[in-house]
Write a protein that holds these residues in place. Structure first.
Motif, PDB file in Angstrom:
ATOM      1  N   MET A  32      -1.922 -22.881  -1.015  1.00  0.00           N
ATOM      2  CA  MET A  32      -0.933 -23.968  -1.063  1.00  0.00           C
ATOM      3  C   MET A  32      -1.414 -25.092  -1.969  1.00  0.00           C
ATOM      4  N   SER A  33      -2.697 -25.374  -1.856  1.00  0.00           N
ATOM      5  CA  SER A  33      -3.254 -26.434  -2.685  1.00  0.00           C
ATOM      6  C   SER A  33      -3.163 -26.053  -4.162  1.00  0.00           C
ATOM      7  N   ALA A  34      -3.368 -24.759  -4.453  1.00  0.00           N
ATOM      8  CA  ALA A  34      -3.263 -24.292  -5.851  1.00  0.00           C
ATOM      9  C   ALA A  34      -1.833 -24.462  -6.350  1.00  0.00           C
ATOM     10  N   ALA A  35      -0.855 -24.217  -5.462  1.00  0.00           N
ATOM     11  CA  ALA A  35       0.548 -24.381  -5.850  1.00  0.00           C
ATOM     12  C   ALA A  35       0.831 -25.847  -6.184  1.00  0.00           C
ATOM     13  N   LYS A  36       0.272 -26.744  -5.381  1.00  0.00           N
ATOM     14  CA  LYS A  36       0.434 -28.184  -5.632  1.00  0.00           C
ATOM     15  C   LYS A  36      -0.206 -28.564  -6.958  1.00  0.00           C
ATOM     16  N   LEU A  37      -1.388 -27.999  -7.172  1.00  0.00           N
ATOM     17  CA  LEU A  37      -2.143 -28.315  -8.384  1.00  0.00           C
ATOM     18  C   LEU A  37      -1.394 -27.842  -9.639  1.00  0.00           C
ATOM     19  N   ARG A  38      -0.745 -26.682  -9.522  1.00  0.00           N
ATOM     20  CA  ARG A  38       0.024 -26.164 -10.663  1.00  0.00           C
ATOM     21  C   ARG A  38       1.132 -27.140 -11.037  1.00  0.00           C
ATOM     22  N   VAL A  39       1.802 -27.702 -10.026  1.00  0.00           N
ATOM     23  CA  VAL A  39       2.891 -28.658 -10.291  1.00  0.00           C
ATOM     24  C   VAL A  39       2.325 -29.883 -11.020  1.00  0.00           C
ATOM     25  N   SER A  40       1.211 -30.407 -10.516  1.00  0.00           N
ATOM     26  CA  SER A  40       0.606 -31.587 -11.159  1.00  0.00           C
ATOM     27  C   SER A  40       0.150 -31.282 -12.570  1.00  0.00           C
TER      28      SER A  40
END
Lengths: 467, 299
Positions: free
Chosen positions: B256-264
């Motif tokens: 989930m954190s990786a998904a957030k990081l991709r958006v940023s």
């Protein structure tokens, strides 16, 4: 009572940790400074603050600090104890880390190295889980060791919250008794209260980020005041002292202190009934999957069919309110990523799953017409049935012809003005957004009031908190 | 009985047979019933945000998932074959297969904030052939946020000016101080968006914050793995099982954190590459802010 063997082991650990105190201290400081590039702001001032009060005290000392990362003890040891005081054995604190967190961690090299370091740092292994005789005996022995050390004039380090704060906030209204028990068992002790935190530490992590800059505030107070006879009364006072230090820390920080959110859902909106039937509770499984985690879906499934509709929207409102509170605290959730937040309606909390950060929630309106939820990450308390919280809110119907967003904004400014004696009218306030988060201006200054706005169908709602 | 959706039956269209413009039109039509800002919806184009009331269609957050599901309902694709990409099969990729219902997987719609970005998402995921001419006029997610913020600031400034007219005495003084603060905020925002590099630098900072959080989680995973390695030597099977589940939980959080990081990361990179369409939108909002600031300064 401690056995002879336990006492002998304690003496041996004291001997070695004292003998090797300088290399251990140097190792910790060098690792923190050179590898992780950590730095304390105004370290000299912090140390003076501590030692000016401690120097005159020749009795035992109970260190009590907030807890956000797993290396807090090492960092505080570095921050509080200057090089020249390392030789004084009684100043070097003993601590009670969870045994399972380090005793069998790592392989053939890292494992023994970590155990040796913990041994030299005066760790008294503690077992927090388990109610069997072995676990109870273990906890009792650890407690007895701490008492013995204190009675001999030594220092013991305890985290009064009993674990890392999952909200990143030390709640002064939720004291735990362990430290109070310890204080009552060690007459003449003083509390060294410490609040420290990295400037970017928005939530609990394993370790602070590299190049983090910390600020420390400290106070030394009597462990037991006259008239305090129960562990709870001692702990209550201690938590209030720590709470004041926390206020001081946030007053000098760029991190906002008051982080709250709200959300309202109009239960009669036809759009809300499209994919979940209010009578039968039947729902489109794909749609549920886009909103709820597996655990939440199981919880919803376990509800009586007639309640599922309302329960679903309660879960939704809690997620939205928590998302707003988290965003104010610097913890983001991508738009529409509802399953990243998990709601526990029974324990009234929402967990931000990527960071494990917890937000407290409360439902202020839940009347069949609408659901309104308020959430608090930090800065105060959301309250419960017996205790009012720090959040002030209002939910109203949007008058015909008015834009709901516009109405909610006006309602918020009215509510703030009505709630504060020193605000003559809402006209002296203004609303803006900073990084997408609503903020109130007064006297040309952005205020840390944790404001939140919401509207849904016929209703608009707002909330704020000033603590 | 399975839940029956109370919605009009729509004949789904193969995405390979329509143009990007047609897909955009269908997406806009599909969200009509959720749009509470009818005026903005009726003149919506590729760059009209689904959310927000000032320039957006006014769709409420409780209908966010309905936007994606409305897109799924309207189109067919050949990318329907589910190929597991994680050992436990919990993560899948959609490969070429039989023509079937479009499926937008968890997190894939994180940046689809406008009809144009929804079409771009379909192209990026291989459901449609890329159309550079169309994509050239689509404003990126980063700039949709930037422009939205500009409009909100402009609105706040106008409201503060409106309030000032009715006040006198100390109340007027306080309101004037607020107006001055808002003016300063608007000026600094206008200066920030004028400089693409500065804007990218600011967005990069947000990305760095996210990255630090992600790294913290990685260190949590390595700690859990180290604990597991240590426990493997003993015979406490309950402890090993508990550590395994702790490790699995951290891996889920890491995903989930990786998904957030991709958006940023996407936002940070988009902010630095300003297209002609984005430059035009930025120029429009800058002009508006400059005008409002001029009026505010004369108060």
């Amino acid at each position: 009572m401690l056995t002879e063997t336990e006492l002998r082991r304690l003496r041996r650990q004291e001997f070695w940790s004292h003998l090797l105190a300088y290399p251990t201290y140097a190792f910790i400081v060098l690792l923190a400074r050179l590898k992780f590039r950590y730095r304390f702001q105004d370290l000299r001032r912090s140390r003076e603050e501590v030692w000016s009060k401690l120097e005159t005290h020749d009795g035992p000392v109970l260190w009590a600090a907030n807890h956000l990362t797993m290396i807090d003890s090492f960092l505080l040891f570095w921050a509080v104890v200057p090089w020249r005081r390392v030789a004084g054995s009684r100043w070097l604190p003993w601590s009670t880390p969870e045994f399972r967190n380090y005793h069998r961690t790592g392989g053939w090299l890292k494992g023994p190295a970590l155990r040796t370091l913990m041994y030299l740092c005066r760790a008294i292994p503690f077992l927090r889980e388990g109610d069997d005789a072995v676990a109870t005996r273990w906890r009792d022995a650890a407690f007895q060791k701490c008492v013995r050390i204190l009675r001999e004039g030594g220092s013991v380090f305890v985290y009064p919250e009993a674990g890392r704060s999952r909200s990143g906030w030390l709640d002064p209204n939720r004291p735990k008794d362990f430290l109070g028990r310890l204080a009552l068992a060690a007459p003449g002790a003083k509390f060294l209260c410490l609040y420290f935190r990295g400037e970017h530490q928005a939530f609990a992590t394993v370790a602070p980020r590299r190049r983090e800059v910390f600020r420390l505030y400290a106070d030394v107070v009597e462990a037991v005041e006259p008239g305090e006879t129960t562990p709870r009364s001692v702990s209550e006072r201690l938590f209030q002292v720590l709470g004041r230090l926390q206020e001081r820390w946030f007053a000098g920080s760029a991190l906002p202190k008051n982080c709250g959110g709200n959300d309202v859902v109009d239960l009669a909106s036809p759009l809300h009934r499209e994919r979940i039937d209010p009578e039968t509770g039947e729902a489109d499984p794909e749609w549920l999957e886009r909103h709820l985690t597996e655990k939440e879906r199981a919880y919803l499934e376990g509800q009586p069919p007639a309640l599922r509709y309302a329960v679903f929207w309660k879960l939704f409102a809690a997620k939205e309110a928590a998302h707003k509170a988290l965003a104010q605290g610097g913890v983001s959730t991508p738009i529409g990523a509802f399953p990243m937040l998990e709601v526990d309606l029974f324990r009234r909390k929402v967990v931000h799953r990527p960071t494990c950060t917890e937000v407290q929630v409360a439902f202020t309106d839940d009347d069949g017409e609408k659901v309104h939820c308020v959430a608090v990450l930090r800065g105060g308390s959301v309250g419960d049935e017996g205790t009012p919280g720090d959040v002030i809110w209002r939910v109203e119907k949007v008058p015909d012809g008015e834009a709901p967003g516009e109405f909610a904004r006006g309602m918020l400014l009215d509510l703030i003005a009505e709630s504060a004696d020193d605000i003559p009218s809402p006209a002296v306030l203004a609303l803006t957004e900073v990084d997408g988060i609503p903020r109130v201006l007064r006297g040309g200054r952005v205020r840390d009031w944790g404001v939140s706005l919401s509207h849904s169908g016929r209703f608009a709602a707002c909330s704020f908190m000033i603590s | 009985m399975a839940f029956k959706r109370k919605e009009t039956v729509i004949e789904a269209t193969d995405l390979a047979t329509i143009t990007a413009e047609e897909a955009e039109k269908r997406i806009i039509a599909g969200v009509r019933k959720y749009a509470t800002q009818e005026a903005n919806w009726s003149r919506a184009d590729a760059n009209t945000p689904f959310l927000g009331h000032i320039i957006g269609m006014g769709i409420e957050s409780s209908n966010l998932a309905d936007i994606t599901m409305s897109i799924e309902r309207q189109f067919l694709t050949r990318r329907t074959r589910r190929v597991p990409v994680s050992p436990d099969g919990s993560e899948v990729r959609l490969d070429e297969g039989e023509l079937g219902k479009l499926r937008i997987l968890d997190g894939q719609d994180a940046l689809a904030a406008t009809p144009g970005l929804a079409v771009k998402m379909l192209m990026d995921l291989g459901h449609m052939a890329p159309d550079p001419a169309y994509l050239g006029k689509v404003v990126s997610f980063a700039y949709i946020s930037v422009i939205g913020e500009g409009w909100k600031l402009n609105e706040a400034l106008r409201k503060a000016m409106g309030r000032l007219e009715k006040l006198s005495g100390p109340e007027r003084e306080e309101a004037l101080a607020n107006l001055r603060a808002l003016t300063a905020q608007a000026k600094s925002y206008e200066a920030l968006i004028a400089d693409a590099a500065a804007l990218a630098g600011q967005r990069r900072k947000s990305y760095e914050e996210e990255k630090a959080a992600h790294e913290a989680l990685e260190s949590e995973l390595s700690m859990a793995t180290a604990k597991l390695a240590g426990a493997a030597g003993g015979n406490d099977s309950a402890r090993i099982a508990s550590l395994r589940s702790e490790e699995a939980e951290i891996r889920t959080r890491l995903k989930m954190s990786a998904a957030k990081l991709r958006v940023s990361a996407e936002i940070a990179s988009q902010a630095g590459n300003r297209s002609a369409a984005e430059a035009a939108k930025v120029a429009e909002i800058r002009g508006l802010l400059q005008e409002t600031v001029r009026l505010a300064e004369s108060c």
